[in-house]
Enzyme design. Structure first.
Site, mmCIF file in Angstrom:
data_model
loop_
_atom_site.group_PDB
_atom_site.id
_atom_site.type_symbol
_atom_site.label_atom_id
_atom_site.label_comp_id
_atom_site.label_asym_id
_atom_site.label_seq_id
_atom_site.Cartn_x
_atom_site.Cartn_y
_atom_site.Cartn_z
ATOM 1 N N ARG A 1 0.833 -1.215 0.000
ATOM 2 C CA ARG A 1 0.000 0.000 0.000
ATOM 3 C C ARG A 1 0.866 1.264 0.000
ATOM 4 N NH1 ARG A 1 -3.690 -0.509 4.940
ATOM 5 N NH2 ARG A 1 -1.911 -1.657 5.726
ATOM 6 N N LYS B 1 -20.306 3.719 -6.403
ATOM 7 C CA LYS B 1 -19.731 2.415 -6.748
ATOM 8 C C LYS B 1 -19.472 2.234 -8.229
ATOM 9 C CE LYS B 1 -21.138 -0.668 -3.213
ATOM 10 N NZ LYS B 1 -20.017 -1.587 -3.375
ATOM 11 N N HIS C 1 -22.733 11.226 9.157
ATOM 12 C CA HIS C 1 -21.482 11.361 8.395
ATOM 13 C C HIS C 1 -20.727 12.642 8.723
ATOM 14 C CE1 HIS C 1 -23.943 8.534 6.084
ATOM 15 N NE2 HIS C 1 -22.796 7.916 5.890
#
Ligand code: GLN
Ligand code: ZN
Length: 764
Positions: A16, A118, A702
């Site tokens: 990563r 998505k 959120h």
């Protein structure tokens, strides 16, 4: 000989590295030159890895600083006004601003990021392009050409990867005055022309143009637009390979095969039935690329099965046959050889991106040199892997299969209809009107994470860890009692992740150390792998929930993750249907539900956050999916007595087209995300006359903002106009695990005040 090529390679790095570099850059710990150097090194490494694996034509343009769709928006100059640099060309910070929003100093407020959504049916998220009616397009970003130059300097044979014009427009959103985004096509195409000319001038022969929307149900005007667009692009230089993936072309097969380009890629993993039909539809001049190695999963290919198809195609096509993974390998972890903790047998069944490249290469080689030693060795090994998986007692558990086979309709149905259940639940739980609750998790503080790390590292004993979690539970209960919530939760402190927590305790799941897959930007997920028949050896949550219940006289809600969500957020088996795996998961969760009930828990929530995500890309597959998905939920929820209340939770806001299946789940209570849509999504529930109880989220979790109770009251009144008051619950949109305690307490206090106010109004 057929050509081995790749559609795209993971960009995040096997350790990563890109994630780490991005986050350091955002924190100001790394400068732009250093960040760019990391990108360059990763690209060079990834090309080298693919080349060594035997890939002959390497993708370029699959690297992205944040997201490839965003990269295209920069390239086309689709930069919303609010991000446009004051002078000159966009910079890397323009790109990151569009991705992450810009917080401005001097009190000018913040510029919100572009929307994230998505990528088809994957767990990768892209940044939605924003189009205005006056949208213009101009080549504005040189990254692709720079990377081509970089790869050529390294001596690589490269194939640039572009998202096609129709797919790019399809993925975007119209802002401002209404217009048809298809009208933008004529303005967009000249930029593609310019890009193709520039690439040709750099010596590029083939360009891959991804048009995955050809595998969707397309409106007629979009189909027509495909012909128009590619007729125009035909005159531009370079040979063009159109790539489709994730589903079959079906009714678009003739259209896709006939487009005036030089090649077509199809996904034979997701849609094997496209072969051999495609052979008769493909014009004689075209290259056909067959995606036979699964780019969406972690399993080693059955090389014999793939080779049988390729040989048949090879006889017809000869050199015009190319071999590839089904789609970009972006959706796979990078390199299996990093996994030093997986046991040998399990590891021998798996393949990550590097290994998948080798499979592609060996398959291509097998067509030309079937007797080559490495080909023979790979085929022998593949046969062994397939045989060991077919026969392994670690995978195939007769007891699990017998149990699944014995499932009847009765197992998937509660004892009594909702009306009777709800009367019994009312009598047992004795809740006020507008009962208040939360969705499950409370803040995952760093103290909690440190305790878990210490426990996993062996620095904290099991008893010490349990005591630490108990104390978190006590705290959560005290806070909820003080605030006056009606149905309490234990707070999920012991859970790292709502899927992993359960997967770790089920038989049939495996875990990797480095199996990271990019989810969005610098965020990666490490999905668990379902490798065998699934079962629950022992209770998973009963101890925590019972302890929490002992801390209070109020009802304590048990908290589980549902079968569909478990499946969607894992790498599933490729030797068993999704529906069968969901059924095994459902039976495992059912055992937990029964044990919770036996431990005296009267309310049990089974989260199905990913229920909608499982929908097939093509409409024709929806009803079958929805039927088994809601049945799997009922299978796990239906073994309890009438007076045990089953909740479910879903956090997204499109219910219109799946509301019947959601009603068919027959949960006593469903909590959903509604606050951001201003309760609009309740329309679906009202129109459909959703029969059971509903908790529409009254505040957005959120953001750290604490809404006042007046705001929540307004939303509740709105909800009460659509849903009968005796069926209404009061709760936030979702779990509070990413929030802090102070803001959570303040918001929940206001929420309870709003519910009380509404009760008073109704009484008066
Ligand atoms: N119970 C989970 C929580 O509160 C639900 C999370 C989700 O819906 N994504 O965190
Ligand atoms: Zn949620």
């Amino acid at each position: 000989m057929a050509l081995a090529h790749n559609l795209g390679f993971p960009r995040i790095g096997r350790d990563r590295e890109l994630k780490k570099a991005l986050e350091a850059y955002w924190k100001g710990e790394l400068d732009e030159a250093a960040l760019r150097a990391v990108g360059q090194r990763l690209r060079a490494e990834h090309w080298q890895l693919q080349k060594e694996a035997g890939i002959q034509l390497l993708p370029v343009g699959d690297f992205a600083w944040y997201d490839q769709v965003l990269g295209h928006s920069l390239m086309f100059g689709v930069i919303p006004e609010r991000f446009r640099p004051h002078s000159g060309r966009p910079t890397l910070d323009t790109l990151f601003g569009m991705a992450r929003g810009v917080s401005q100093g001097g009190g000018c407020g913040a510029t919100h990021a572009q929307e994230l959504t998505k990528w088809f049916d994957s767990n990768y998220h892209y940044l939605v392009p924003e189009f205005s009616a006056e949208q213009s397009f101009a080549l504005s970003w040189e990254q692709l050409f720079e990377e081509v130059a970089e790869g050529r300097a390294l001596g690589h044979a490269l194939k640039p990867v572009l998202i096609g014009p129709l797919t790019y427009l399809w993925l975007g959103k119209c802002k401002g005055a209404a217009f048809d985004k298809l009208d933008l096509l004529e303005r967009l195409l000249p930029v593609y022309g310019e890009i193709l000319q520039r690439l040709a001038a750099q010596g590029i022969e083939w360009v891959q143009i991804d048009e995955p929307i050809l595998a969707l149900d397309l409106p007629q005007d979009w189909k027509t637009a495909f012909e128009r667009a590619y007729n125009l692009l035909q005159k531009e230089p370079g040979r063009k390979l159109i790539a489709t993936y994730f589903a079959g072309l079906e009714d678009n097969l003739g259209l896709a095969a006939g487009l005036p380009v030089d090649g077509l890629h199809i996904d034979l993993v997701r849609a094997p039935e496209q072969f051999p039909a495609i052979l008769d539809r493909l014009p004689a001049y075209k290259v056909l690329s067959l995606g036979v190695v699964d780019g969406r999963n972690v399993w080693r290919s059955d090389l014999h099965a793939a080779l049988a198809i390729l040989q048949q195609a090879h006889e017809r096509l000869g050199e015009r046959l190319w071999v590839a993974p089904s789609c970009s390998l972006l959706h796979c972890p990078v390199d299996l050889s990093r996994e030093d903790k997986l046991d040998v047998e399990l590891k021998s069944w798996l393949a990550f991106a590097v290994q998948k490249c080798r499979e592609v290469a060996v398959l291509a080689k097998a067509l030309g040199e079937p007797q080559a030693v490495e080909v023979q060795a790979a085929l022998a090994e593949s046969r062994q892997v397939q045989e060991s998986r077919r026969a392994s007692p670690r995978i195939h558990k007769p007891a699990v299969q017998a149990r699944v086979a014995a499932v009847t309709a009765q197992h998937c149905q509660r004892q009594s209809p909702f009306a009777e259940r709800s009367a019994r639940q009312r009598a047992r739980l004795n809740l006020p009107l507008f009962p208040t609750t939360s969705i499950g998790s409370f803040p995952q503080t760093s103290a909690i994470r440190l305790a878990r790390q210490a426990f996993k590292a062996g620095k904290l004993s099991a008893a010490e860890y349990r005591e630490a979690m108990y104390s978190e539970i006590r705290h959560a209960v005290q806070v909820q009692e003080r605030l006056g919530l009606d149905v309490l939760v234990h707070g999920e402190a012991e859970r790292n992740d709502m899927v992993e927590y359960f997967a770790e305790q089920l038989d049939g799941y495996a875990f990797t150390r480095f199996g990271w897959v990019q989810s969005y930007g610098s965020r990666c997920v490490k999905p668990a792998i379902i490798y065998g028949d699934l079962s629950r050896p022992r209770p998973m949550t009963v101890d925590w929930i019972s302890y929490a219940q002992r801390c209070t006289d109020k009802p304590m809600k048990g908290m589980l993750t549902g079968p569909v969500t478990m499946l969607m957020w894992s790498f599933p088996r490729d030797d068993m249907s999704r529906e069968e795996q969901a059924r095994q998961l459902a039976l495992s969760i059912r055992d937990e539900v029964v044990d919770l009930e036996a431990a005296g828990i009267g309310v049990i929530q089974i989260d199905e956050a990913a229920f909608r995500e499982g929908l097939p890309l093509r409409r024709a597959g929806w009803s079958h999916y929805l039927a088994w998905a809601s049945e799997a939920f009922r299978l796990c929820a239906s073994a309890v007595r009438d007076e045990t209340q089953i909740h479910t939770h879903m956090c997204y806001s499109e219910f219109n087209d799946v509301i019947e299946a959601i009603a068919a789940m027959d949960a006593d209570v469903i909590t959903i995300e509604t606050s951001r849509s201003d309760m609009e999504l309740l329309d679906a529930f009202e129109r459909f006359e959703y029969p059971n109880e509903i908790g529409p989220g009254v505040y957005d979790i959120h953001s750290p903002r604490v809404p006042d109770s007046g705001e929540m009251l307004k939303l509740l009144r709105k909800a009460a106009r659509r849903i009968a008051v005796e069926r209404l619950w009061v709760n936030p949109d979702c779990g509070l695990k990413t929030r802090g305690w102070a803001e959570s307490e303040a918001a929940l206090a206001n929420m309870v005040a709003a519910a009380r106010q509404l009760r008073r109004e109704l009484a008066g």
